[in-house]
Design an enzyme around this catalytic site. Structure first.
Site, PDB file in Angstrom:
ATOM      1  CG  HIS A 285      -5.478  -2.960   0.913  1.00  0.00           C
ATOM      2  ND1 HIS A 285      -4.927  -2.429  -0.297  1.00  0.00           N
ATOM      3  CD2 HIS A 285      -4.942  -2.148   1.930  1.00  0.00           C
ATOM      4  CE1 HIS A 285      -3.890  -1.420   0.115  1.00  0.00           C
ATOM      5  NE2 HIS A 285      -4.162  -1.374   1.365  1.00  0.00           N
TER       6      HIS A 285
ATOM      7  CG  ASP B  15      -7.161  -3.205  -2.719  1.00  0.00           C
ATOM      8  OD1 ASP B  15      -7.843  -2.685  -1.674  1.00  0.00           O
ATOM      9  OD2 ASP B  15      -5.716  -3.248  -2.786  1.00  0.00           O
TER      10      ASP B  15
ATOM     11  CB  SER C 187      -0.963  -0.077   1.125  1.00  0.00           C
ATOM     12  OG  SER C 187      -2.011   0.936   0.826  1.00  0.00           O
TER      13      SER C 187
END
Length: 256
Positions: free
Chosen positions: A225, A195, A94
């Protein structure tokens, strides 16, 4: 504020050949990277996973930091690893992927390669345009943590999204997107098929814009995610070990 139990940074001194810097995500902690780090350590790699400034305590602390603080932290860890190991890789999830890309842009060939899991470089949220203004009057909104398909798995992260810090992340996104052609290192990008935090456009922007010739995309079919804690985590771990081992051998001129 005291550090939350489980949010501590971790390190392992292994081989002087391969070092890996692990970068966790926005509002998250090293806890989301620890299983990955333990796997890499078991393979003999030297590993570092810092706790980014403002993370792992209270969400208000994160609002007192910005992207230069987070980048400064990983940059210092990268320098330490570079003094110890012949090939230093940066693995990020991320926002950790955003930071990894920035390190590659700033340090060039000193970064041996990148492994990115659901990296973020933008958002399609309609309220993003007013985020800088909103952040001046609203400290936080509902959090984004815990997007995991695996039953019973919990991410140690804030339950609130600090808006001043989020506005700073958006500034980092703009810088990183503009400099993506400067990324020339081998790149392995793993993205979840579903996600709920980072939209698919993020992976497309990265893959379409980097200057790397050695690029591979892997779709994770059974994770959301926070894939490093999810059902496809073993797939991430195995692919990343193979990638780092192969790239290091290529750099050293060793046969496969």
């Amino acid at each position: 504020m005291p550090v939350l139990a489980g949010a501590e940074p971790f390190a392992h001194d292994g081989s002087e050949d391969i070092g890996v810097l692990l970068c966790h995500g926005f509002t998250g902690t090293p806890q989301s990277m620890r299983p990955w780090g333990e796997h890499l350590a078991a393979e003999g790699f030297t590993v570092r996973c810092p706790r980014l400034p403002g993370h792992g305590t209270h969400w208000r602390d994160l609002n007192g930091t910005g992207w230069t603080d987070w980048y400064g932290c990983v940059d210092a860890e990268f320098a330490e690893l570079s003094r110890r190991c012949g090939s230093v890789f940066v693995f990020g999830q991320s926002m950790g992927g955003t930071l990894a890309l920035r390190l590659a842009q700033q340090h060039g060939a000193a970064v041996a390669g990148l492994v990115l899991v659901n990296p973020s470089v933008t958002t399609l949220r309609k309220d993003a345009a007013v985020l800088p203004l909103l952040a001046k009057v609203v400290p936080s909104v509902a959090g984004i943590a815990g997007d995991i398909a695996k039953p019973g798995m919990v991410e140690l992260a804030y339950d609130r999204l600090p808006l001043r810090a989020a506005a700073s992340l958006a500034e980092l996104w703009r810088l990183v997107r503009a400099d993506l052609p400067r990324v020339s290192q081998p790149l392995l990008l793993l993205r979840s098929a579903v996600d709920h935090v980072v939209e698919p456009i993020n992976a497309k922007i990265v893959l379409d814009s980097v200057g790397s010739e050695d690029v591979r995309e892997v779709v994770l079919p059974d994770s959301y995610h926070v894939a490093t804690l999810d059902n496809d985590a073993p797939l991430i771990f195995a692919h990343s070990v193979e990638f780092a081992t192969r790239v290091h051998r290529d750099r050293a001129g060793e046969p496969a």
